[in-house]
Design a protein around this motif. Structure first.
Motif, PDB file in Angstrom:
ATOM      1  N   THR A  18      -9.386  13.585  -6.611  1.00  0.00           N
ATOM      2  CA  THR A  18      -9.426  12.107  -7.199  1.00  0.00           C
ATOM      3  C   THR A  18      -8.036  11.765  -7.271  1.00  0.00           C
ATOM      4  OG1 THR A  18      -9.008  12.828  -9.331  1.00  0.00           O
ATOM      5  CG2 THR A  18     -11.440  12.549  -8.321  1.00  0.00           C
ATOM      6  N   VAL A  19      -7.717  10.297  -7.118  1.00  0.00           N
ATOM      7  CA  VAL A  19      -6.446   9.524  -7.236  1.00  0.00           C
ATOM      8  C   VAL A  19      -5.944   9.944  -8.648  1.00  0.00           C
ATOM      9  CG1 VAL A  19      -5.300   7.339  -7.374  1.00  0.00           C
ATOM     10  CG2 VAL A  19      -6.974   7.917  -5.527  1.00  0.00           C
ATOM     11  N   ARG A  20      -6.669   9.912  -9.858  1.00  0.00           N
ATOM     12  CA  ARG A  20      -6.126  10.241 -11.081  1.00  0.00           C
ATOM     13  C   ARG A  20      -5.867  11.615 -11.231  1.00  0.00           C
ATOM     14  NH1 ARG A  20      -7.484   7.754 -15.470  1.00  0.00           N
ATOM     15  NH2 ARG A  20      -8.934   6.315 -14.725  1.00  0.00           N
ATOM     16  N   ALA A  21      -6.284  12.444 -10.490  1.00  0.00           N
ATOM     17  CA  ALA A  21      -5.771  13.964 -10.401  1.00  0.00           C
ATOM     18  C   ALA A  21      -4.520  14.037  -9.800  1.00  0.00           C
ATOM     19  CB  ALA A  21      -6.692  14.868  -9.933  1.00  0.00           C
ATOM     20  N   VAL A  22      -4.209  13.366  -8.922  1.00  0.00           N
ATOM     21  CA  VAL A  22      -3.184  13.361  -7.822  1.00  0.00           C
ATOM     22  C   VAL A  22      -1.974  12.370  -8.765  1.00  0.00           C
ATOM     23  CG1 VAL A  22      -1.967  12.528  -5.923  1.00  0.00           C
ATOM     24  CG2 VAL A  22      -4.368  13.168  -5.619  1.00  0.00           C
ATOM     25  N   ALA A  23      -2.288  11.473  -9.483  1.00  0.00           N
ATOM     26  CA  ALA A  23      -1.233  10.789 -10.347  1.00  0.00           C
ATOM     27  C   ALA A  23      -0.625  11.695 -11.430  1.00  0.00           C
ATOM     28  CB  ALA A  23      -1.894   9.387 -10.915  1.00  0.00           C
ATOM     29  N   LYS A  24      -1.616  12.594 -12.045  1.00  0.00           N
ATOM     30  CA  LYS A  24      -1.380  13.421 -13.075  1.00  0.00           C
ATOM     31  C   LYS A  24      -0.400  14.499 -12.615  1.00  0.00           C
ATOM     32  CE  LYS A  24      -3.024  16.403 -16.771  1.00  0.00           C
ATOM     33  NZ  LYS A  24      -4.524  16.929 -17.347  1.00  0.00           N
ATOM     34  N   ALA A  25      -0.814  15.134 -11.427  1.00  0.00           N
ATOM     35  CA  ALA A  25       0.029  16.129 -10.966  1.00  0.00           C
ATOM     36  C   ALA A  25       1.544  15.655 -10.402  1.00  0.00           C
ATOM     37  CB  ALA A  25      -0.641  16.799  -9.697  1.00  0.00           C
ATOM     38  N   ALA A  26       1.744  14.409 -10.031  1.00  0.00           N
ATOM     39  CA  ALA A  26       2.587  13.910  -9.357  1.00  0.00           C
ATOM     40  C   ALA A  26       3.540  13.013 -10.317  1.00  0.00           C
ATOM     41  CB  ALA A  26       2.419  12.937  -8.231  1.00  0.00           C
ATOM     42  N   ASN A  27       3.060  12.904 -11.907  1.00  0.00           N
ATOM     43  CA  ASN A  27       3.709  12.136 -12.639  1.00  0.00           C
ATOM     44  C   ASN A  27       3.778  10.727 -12.332  1.00  0.00           C
ATOM     45  OD1 ASN A  27       4.081  14.407 -14.692  1.00  0.00           O
ATOM     46  ND2 ASN A  27       5.692  15.088 -13.495  1.00  0.00           N
ATOM     47  N   LEU A  28       2.805  10.056 -11.801  1.00  0.00           N
ATOM     48  CA  LEU A  28       2.721   8.538 -11.513  1.00  0.00           C
ATOM     49  C   LEU A  28       1.503   8.140 -12.078  1.00  0.00           C
ATOM     50  CD1 LEU A  28       3.309   9.069  -7.510  1.00  0.00           C
ATOM     51  CD2 LEU A  28       5.001   8.158  -9.192  1.00  0.00           C
ATOM     52  N   SER A  29       1.531   6.721 -11.859  1.00  0.00           N
ATOM     53  CA  SER A  29       0.234   6.058 -12.274  1.00  0.00           C
ATOM     54  C   SER A  29      -0.664   6.169 -11.175  1.00  0.00           C
ATOM     55  CB  SER A  29       0.643   4.797 -12.805  1.00  0.00           C
ATOM     56  OG  SER A  29       0.825   3.781 -11.536  1.00  0.00           O
ATOM     57  N   ALA A  30      -1.966   5.883 -11.451  1.00  0.00           N
ATOM     58  CA  ALA A  30      -3.035   6.018 -10.527  1.00  0.00           C
ATOM     59  C   ALA A  30      -2.738   4.743  -9.452  1.00  0.00           C
ATOM     60  CB  ALA A  30      -4.361   5.831 -10.845  1.00  0.00           C
ATOM     61  N   SER A  31      -2.369   3.682 -10.255  1.00  0.00           N
ATOM     62  CA  SER A  31      -2.065   2.468  -9.163  1.00  0.00           C
ATOM     63  C   SER A  31      -1.078   2.820  -8.075  1.00  0.00           C
ATOM     64  CB  SER A  31      -1.856   1.232  -9.848  1.00  0.00           C
ATOM     65  OG  SER A  31      -0.691   1.371 -10.660  1.00  0.00           O
ATOM     66  N   SER A  32      -0.030   3.485  -8.644  1.00  0.00           N
ATOM     67  CA  SER A  32       1.207   3.710  -7.911  1.00  0.00           C
ATOM     68  C   SER A  32       0.726   4.711  -6.385  1.00  0.00           C
ATOM     69  CB  SER A  32       2.512   4.432  -8.656  1.00  0.00           C
ATOM     70  OG  SER A  32       2.823   3.744  -9.383  1.00  0.00           O
ATOM     71  N   VAL A  33      -0.160   5.531  -6.960  1.00  0.00           N
ATOM     72  CA  VAL A  33      -0.708   6.538  -5.886  1.00  0.00           C
ATOM     73  C   VAL A  33      -1.381   5.811  -4.933  1.00  0.00           C
ATOM     74  CG1 VAL A  33      -2.199   8.390  -5.394  1.00  0.00           C
ATOM     75  CG2 VAL A  33      -0.728   8.529  -7.414  1.00  0.00           C
ATOM     76  N   SER A  34      -2.143   4.859  -5.504  1.00  0.00           N
ATOM     77  CA  SER A  34      -3.228   4.148  -4.587  1.00  0.00           C
ATOM     78  C   SER A  34      -2.287   3.389  -3.587  1.00  0.00           C
ATOM     79  CB  SER A  34      -4.192   3.233  -5.113  1.00  0.00           C
ATOM     80  OG  SER A  34      -4.960   4.065  -6.050  1.00  0.00           O
ATOM     81  N   GLN A  35      -1.028   2.610  -3.969  1.00  0.00           N
ATOM     82  CA  GLN A  35      -0.369   1.827  -3.156  1.00  0.00           C
ATOM     83  C   GLN A  35       0.327   2.458  -2.209  1.00  0.00           C
ATOM     84  OE1 GLN A  35       2.194   0.005  -6.186  1.00  0.00           O
ATOM     85  NE2 GLN A  35       0.839  -1.240  -7.316  1.00  0.00           N
ATOM     86  N   GLN A  36       0.770   3.684  -2.513  1.00  0.00           N
ATOM     87  CA  GLN A  36       1.354   4.550  -1.546  1.00  0.00           C
ATOM     88  C   GLN A  36       0.562   5.068  -0.511  1.00  0.00           C
ATOM     89  OE1 GLN A  36       4.730   5.218  -1.271  1.00  0.00           O
ATOM     90  NE2 GLN A  36       5.088   3.755  -3.014  1.00  0.00           N
ATOM     91  N   LEU A  37      -0.651   5.262  -0.745  1.00  0.00           N
ATOM     92  CA  LEU A  37      -1.715   5.759   0.299  1.00  0.00           C
ATOM     93  C   LEU A  37      -2.063   4.545   1.177  1.00  0.00           C
ATOM     94  CD1 LEU A  37      -4.004   8.060  -1.998  1.00  0.00           C
ATOM     95  CD2 LEU A  37      -2.229   8.848  -0.138  1.00  0.00           C
ATOM     96  N   ALA A  38      -1.938   3.415   0.496  1.00  0.00           N
ATOM     97  CA  ALA A  38      -2.258   2.138   1.318  1.00  0.00           C
ATOM     98  C   ALA A  38      -1.193   1.815   2.466  1.00  0.00           C
ATOM     99  CB  ALA A  38      -2.469   0.958   0.519  1.00  0.00           C
ATOM    100  N   VAL A  39       0.117   2.330   1.814  1.00  0.00           N
ATOM    101  CA  VAL A  39       1.419   2.296   2.643  1.00  0.00           C
ATOM    102  C   VAL A  39       1.255   3.057   3.959  1.00  0.00           C
ATOM    103  CG1 VAL A  39       3.785   2.203   2.819  1.00  0.00           C
ATOM    104  CG2 VAL A  39       2.772   1.064   0.904  1.00  0.00           C
ATOM    105  N   LEU A  40       0.721   4.206   3.464  1.00  0.00           N
ATOM    106  CA  LEU A  40       0.745   5.259   4.567  1.00  0.00           C
ATOM    107  C   LEU A  40      -0.338   4.708   5.550  1.00  0.00           C
ATOM    108  CD1 LEU A  40       1.301   8.056   5.628  1.00  0.00           C
ATOM    109  CD2 LEU A  40      -0.381   8.965   4.140  1.00  0.00           C
TER     110      LEU A  40
END
Length: 298
Positions: A18-40
């Motif tokens: 899940t994006v939430r689990a990735v955000a917690k592991a990477a010390n980011l917000s879920a929205s930041s993770v989603s934005q970075q994946l969209a850029v990828l």
């Protein structure tokens, strides 16, 4: 040009789900993770994610890139280590994850030996219980782990190479003056009325100890719960409780007595590394230092 940081996030998503689990592991917000994946996705011009309700999952192309991403990132680590160690032997950072009772018995002695023999090698030691260490290995947060496959909740796959290290018995731990101290194998049914110290709820040792007591015909009277084996040993040493612990967890500095169980229960201690990654001399050195520990209960 593929961005390593975004590839790392995609690899984490493949493992953690899940994006939430990735955000917690990477010390980011879920929205930041989603934005970075969209850029990828924009960088690769490929749909990597698809939405199912409120969650996202990887497309076939996303799964392929996520698994290749780990290989790419490992290869980059290898090149950096080779550059730092040119002409001077292995160098660089190796992250070693180990569960609590293996840290002082296996991991720290190995790190001490390597500090003397390979001073350019930097080892980051992480306390990771088995249910956490395997995902950490897969996403690259650890390079080598000491774990036990007996209690791993996630299925093992071809991406992980296991190296057997030792067999560790579960033992009954009692105060030194306890009537049971010094006798033969322990029948747990004889301890139905004793006060017990357990691990925290839902940990593998708490679940295992509960199951063994119930199989012996009683519900344990738990008067203390600790997340640290040293605190459990202190409690037992003070004569306040008895406990079931892995043999490796019984630190000799504490005045306690141990007894084997009448029906033996063992756990398998295993090292693990990612399979298929570019070979790294530094990782191989750490793995060999762990395997050559002179006091492992084989």
């Amino acid at each position: 040009m593929l961005n390593p940081w975004r590839l790392s996030l995609l690899s984490r998503l493949d493992t953690l789900g899940t994006v939430r689990a990735v955000a917690k592991a990477a010390n980011l917000s879920a929205s930041s993770v989603s934005q970075q994946l969209a850029v990828l996705e924009a960088e690769t011009r490929t749909q990597l994610l698809e939405r199912t309700g409120r969650r996202v999952r990887l497309t076939p192309a996303g799964r392929m890139l996520a698994r290749r991403a780990r290989e790419i990132l490992d290869h980059m680590d290898t090149v950096e280590a080779e550059l730092r160690g040119l002409g001077e032997g292995p160098a660089g950072l190796v992250r070693l994850g180990a569960f609590q009772s293996s840290i002082h018995t296996i991991a720290v002695p190995a790190v001490n030996r390597l500090a003397r023999s390979h001073p350019r090698l930097q080892i980051e030691l992480l306390e990771l219980e088995p249910h956490v260490s395997m995902p950490a290995l897969r996403v690259g947060d650890a390079d080598v782990i000491i774990t036990t496959t007996d209690f791993v909740e996630q299925p093992l796959g071809p991406d992980v190479e296991l190296v057997p290290l030792a067999t560790d018995p579960i033992v009954l731990v009692v105060p030194p003056g306890h009537p049971a101290a010094g006798r033969g194998p322990a029948d747990l049914a004889a301890y139905a009325s004793e006060p017990w110290a357990f691990d925290i709820p839902q940990s593998y040792m708490a679940n295992l100890a509960t199951r063994l007591c119930r199989e012996a015909g009683f519900e344990p009277r738990v008067i203390a719960r600790f997340s640290n084996y040293m605190m459990t040993l202190q409690h037992v040493e003070a004569g306040l409780s008895i406990a079931l612990l892995p043999g490796l967890a019984v630190d000799r500095r504490y005045r306690v007595a141990t007894r084997e169980l009448a029906t033996p229960v063992d756990r398998s201690i295993t090292a693990a590394v990612r399979r298929g990654s570019a070979p790294r001399a530094a990782v191989d050195l750490v793995l060999e230092a762990i395997r050559s520990h002179p006091e492992l209960p084989l």
